[in-house]
Design an enzyme around this catalytic site. Structure first.
Site, PDB file in Angstrom:
ATOM      1  N   GLU A  89       3.728  16.364 114.278  1.00 31.65           N
ATOM      2  CA  GLU A  89       4.663  15.484 113.545  1.00 31.65           C
ATOM      3  C   GLU A  89       4.059  15.001 112.229  1.00 31.65           C
ATOM      4  OE1 GLU A  89       7.531  15.691 114.445  1.00 31.65           O
ATOM      5  OE2 GLU A  89       7.363  16.234 116.547  1.00 31.65           O
ATOM      6  N   HIS A 137       7.974  24.618 110.682  1.00 31.37           N
ATOM      7  CA  HIS A 137       7.538  25.232 111.931  1.00 31.37           C
ATOM      8  C   HIS A 137       6.892  26.582 111.652  1.00 31.37           C
ATOM      9  CE1 HIS A 137      10.441  22.511 114.247  1.00 31.37           C
ATOM     10  NE2 HIS A 137       9.211  22.057 114.324  1.00 31.37           N
ATOM     11  N   CYS A 138       5.891  26.880 112.456  1.00 32.79           N
ATOM     12  CA  CYS A 138       5.070  28.069 112.259  1.00 32.79           C
ATOM     13  C   CYS A 138       5.405  29.076 113.356  1.00 32.79           C
ATOM     14  CB  CYS A 138       3.598  27.663 112.344  1.00 32.79           C
ATOM     15  SG  CYS A 138       2.456  29.023 112.126  1.00 32.79           S
TER      16      CYS A 138
END
Ligand SMILES: [Zn+2]
Ligand SMILES: [Zn+2]
Length: 248
Positions: A156, A165-166
């Protein structure tokens, strides 16, 4: 997992809606990061979260006075608090010198039509909130609970610096669906995410890794965190085959 059928979404991020012009990138010299308990949160959890934030950015973290829970943000039909409301609540009560506020609550939280959230952070923005309510679900290990907590704090916080996001399944910025996926991630960031966090947050990668390892080790979590391997940056998402990224 009994609840596997439900579409649990653990992490979410809010796009910054352009609200008040809070500094998002780069730490001004006097700016502080605050960890803010919302409602009753065990002291140990607050201290742990502070240590993880501090390690992750190499900056001093202050713990603010707890904010009382507000009934207005509670949804009795769901028994949960609205995460977006909690972010606004944190921002409205942020100390003036704060450039990041990381709220910790022991209450269950959700947003929109998602069953629940483990946390939510503005992307980028000045605030994030993390719920400890479900940290210990589907596990009977206090070590695993804390490792999950560390991952969520890192995740976060990463959003607040603009990290998306990965696709790397082991990167802490991976978007996880379900506890199993969460447990497959590590507290480490892949090189790309780590590079972005260090650039935008003013941290040094080598120092960052050493600090995160120190916190994990100090709490006796090294084994649960995957040992040395779990602290090493996993391969960057660009190295993955398409198959390896399904589920993100
Ligand atoms: Zn996320
Ligand atoms: Zn990554």
């Amino acid at each position: 997992m009994a609840a596997a059928a439900a579409a649990f979404v653990l992490w979410a991020y809010l796009r910054d809606d352009g609200g008040p012009p809070r500094e998002s990138y780069g730490p001004p010299a006097v700016a502080k990061i605050y960890v803010v308990p919302i409602g009753d949160v065990p002291e140990g959890d607050v201290a742990f979260a502070s240590g993880v934030v501090e390690a992750s950015l190499g900056r001093e973290v202050a713990v603010a006075e707890p904010l009382p829970l507000q009934e207005a943000y509670y949804y009795p039909g769901r028994g949960q608090y609205g995460a977006a409301s909690l972010l606004r609540y944190l921002e409205a009560n942020a100390p003036p010198e704060a450039y990041r506020v990381v709220g910790i609550t022991a209450q269950d939280i959700f947003t929109g039509n998602l069953n629940f959230l483990f946390g939510m952070g503005r992307c980028p923005g000045g605030s994030a909130v993390i719920s400890t309510y479900r940290m210990g679900f589907y596990c009977d290990s206090s070590e695993r609970r804390l490792v999950r907590f560390a991952k969520l704090v890192i995740h976060e916080l990463g959003h607040t610096f603009g990290l998306m996001h990965c696709r790397q399944p082991r990167c802490a910025m991976k978007f996880a669906i379900g506890y199993k996926t969460l447990d497959l991630t590590t507290v480490a960031l892949c090189e790309r995410c780590e590079g972005n966090l260090c650039r935008l947050g003013g941290a040094d990668a080598a120092a960052r890794r050493a600090n995160v390892e120190a916190v994990i080790t100090a709490h006796g979590l090294l084994e649960e965190a995957g040992g040395e391997d779990g602290l090493e940056p996993p391969a960057a998402p660009a190295d993955l085959s398409p198959e390896a990224t399904i589920g993100g």
